[in-house]
Design an enzyme around this catalytic site. Structure first.
Site, PDB file in Angstrom:
ATOM      1  N   ASN A  68      40.185  45.813  34.413  1.00  0.00           N
ATOM      2  CA  ASN A  68      38.760  45.896  34.044  1.00  0.00           C
ATOM      3  C   ASN A  68      37.971  44.686  34.541  1.00  0.00           C
ATOM      4  O   ASN A  68      36.874  44.408  34.053  1.00  0.00           O
ATOM      5  CB  ASN A  68      38.625  45.988  32.516  1.00  0.00           C
ATOM      6  CG  ASN A  68      38.991  44.677  31.839  1.00  0.00           C
ATOM      7  OD1 ASN A  68      39.716  43.881  32.409  1.00  0.00           O
ATOM      8  ND2 ASN A  68      38.480  44.461  30.641  1.00  0.00           N
ATOM      9  N   GLU A  69      38.527  43.953  35.505  1.00  0.00           N
ATOM     10  CA  GLU A  69      37.947  42.666  35.912  1.00  0.00           C
ATOM     11  C   GLU A  69      36.455  42.743  36.221  1.00  0.00           C
ATOM     12  O   GLU A  69      35.699  41.828  35.883  1.00  0.00           O
ATOM     13  CB  GLU A  69      38.688  42.110  37.142  1.00  0.00           C
ATOM     14  CG  GLU A  69      40.004  41.426  36.824  1.00  0.00           C
ATOM     15  CD  GLU A  69      41.183  42.384  36.700  1.00  0.00           C
ATOM     16  OE1 GLU A  69      40.959  43.608  36.602  1.00  0.00           O
ATOM     17  OE2 GLU A  69      42.329  41.903  36.673  1.00  0.00           O
ATOM     18  N   LEU A  90      44.212  37.389  31.283  1.00  0.00           N
ATOM     19  CA  LEU A  90      44.031  35.939  31.374  1.00  0.00           C
ATOM     20  C   LEU A  90      43.249  35.455  30.169  1.00  0.00           C
ATOM     21  O   LEU A  90      42.324  36.135  29.709  1.00  0.00           O
ATOM     22  CB  LEU A  90      43.259  35.583  32.651  1.00  0.00           C
ATOM     23  CG  LEU A  90      43.869  36.031  33.975  1.00  0.00           C
ATOM     24  CD1 LEU A  90      43.101  35.409  35.137  1.00  0.00           C
ATOM     25  CD2 LEU A  90      45.342  35.675  34.069  1.00  0.00           C
ATOM     26  N   GLY A 134      45.168  40.929  33.356  1.00  0.00           N
ATOM     27  CA  GLY A 134      46.376  40.118  33.510  1.00  0.00           C
ATOM     28  C   GLY A 134      47.574  40.716  32.781  1.00  0.00           C
ATOM     29  O   GLY A 134      48.720  40.456  33.143  1.00  0.00           O
TER      30      GLY A 134
END
Ligand SMILES: CCCCC/C=C\CCCC/C=C/C(=O)SCCNC(=O)CCNC(=O)[C@H](O)C(C)(C)COP(=O)(O)OP(=O)(O)OC[C@H]1O[C@@H](n2cnc3c(N)ncnc32)[C@H](O)[C@@H]1OP(=O)(O)O
Length: 298
Positions: free
Chosen positions: A174-175, A107, A152
């Site tokens: 890896n958020e 994202l 994303g």
């Protein structure tokens, strides 16, 4: 080889003020005050070509520098997918990248920094729609991963049917490193590929797998030298298209049904969680520090 670009798609991709066009909702007007920064214009960001002989389209992601998924970009992808889906002669789509050493960095973080509530909501709904389209499309989908494929980015690759990756890059979710959490439907689509424990472990750590580990775990299907990724993707696509389309698509629908059912019943709650979570001051601070750390590594 007979190549033509999809005029209609190009046309649609250039007109980006009214979104989203994806299924399950009517178009809404975008607040355009918060356009995220990119080195490419909207018209350059997505290139679609179609090879009539192989009946395969290529969706070339070129939103420089890293194919960050902004609202406009996701909308373009979504519109293009819908057009391809409706183009009866088209049987498959290869998703590739025009950014050096990056397939997709996930994202566009700018979408989550000090967002307007209106835009944040449209952003997440559009992402949900794009994912559903890709995850359920009748088209055979192959991701040609010529570089890093993060968060994303992994949403896109894991929704495809087949993945070819170049060596020595990173892929995964890896958020947590950004202080955020991957949505359950993205987690499910990765879990479908690599299993519960590997998903849980990597999700909690924010671990990105090397291409080689991704191959071993099944997060990608092949690793080949970078300059051969697209050729390999085309060859694999040709092999896949030897299977009758409807039987292949029905098998995919069967295998993905549980994830889709869960998504449909949970998407409203997921949206609420996202729009409430992102604006929190603590989350904003963490996102801000993460962006700073990206800039300061140079
Ligand atoms: C229970 C509560 C639930 C709430 C739900 C909350 C959230 C859910 C969201 C979850 C779904 C998905 C999330 C995401 O995708 S977040 C994004 C994650 N992505 C990353 O962490 C990747 C960050 N980027 C990198 O690691 C590197 O850029 C790279 C991809 C490895 C490429 O490295 P390199 O070639 O060295 O390029 P640079 O690092 O120099 O980057 C070039 C410029 O691009 C900017 N950049 C990079 N990534 C992004 C991005 N994702 N968004 C926006 N901008 C990005 C970078 O800052 C550089 O900019 P500059 O030239 O201005 O310095």
């Amino acid at each position: 080889m007979t190549m033509r670009s999809f005029g209609l798609i190009r046309q649609c991709c250039n007109a980006l003020v009214r979104v989203p066009l994806a299924r399950e909702k009517s178009p809404v007007s975008l607040p355009i005050s918060h356009l995220s920064r990119s080195l490419t214009t909207a018209a350059e960001a997505l290139k679609i070509t179609y090879d009539e002989k192989s009946e395969v389209a290529t969706m070339h992601l070129c939103r420089k520098p890293v194919n960050g998924l902004s609202l406009e970009f996701i909308t373009q992808i979504s519109i293009a997918l819908e057009k391809l889906e409706n183009e009866r002669s088209c049987r498959g789509v290869i998703i590739s990248s025009g950014c050096d050493n990056v397939f997709c960095a996930g994202l566009d973080i700018n979408e989550m920094l000090r967002p307007t509530p209106e835009r944040l909501e449209i952003f997440w709904k559009t992402l949900q729609d794009m994912w559903l389209q890709l995850f359920t499309t009748r088209l055979m989908t192959v991701a040609a991963i010529t570089g890093h494929c993060i968060a994303g980015g992994c949403l896109i690759s894991s929704a495809c049917d087949h993945r070819v990756m170049a060596p020595n890059f990173k892929i995964g979710l890896n958020e947590v490193k950004l202080g955020i959490v991957a949505p359950f439907w993205l987690v499910d689509s990765v879990k479908n590929l690599i299993g519960y424990r590997q998903t849980e472990w990597s999700l909690m750590k924010g671990h990105l797998f090397s291409s080689e580990d991704a191959l071993r775990l099944g997060l990608v299907d092949k690793v080949v030298p970078q300059d051969q990724v697209v050729l390999q993707a085309e060859a694999d696509m040709a092999e896949w298209l030897q299977v009758p389309d409807s039987a292949r698509h029905l098998s995919k629908t069967l295998m993905r049904r549980d994830t889709v059912v869960r998504f449909r019943s949970g998407r409203e709650a997921d949206l609420k969680t996202f729009v409430n979570y992102i604006p929190k001051e603590s989350i904003q601070k963490t996102l801000h520090s993460y962006v700073e750390s990206l800039k300061s590594k140079k």
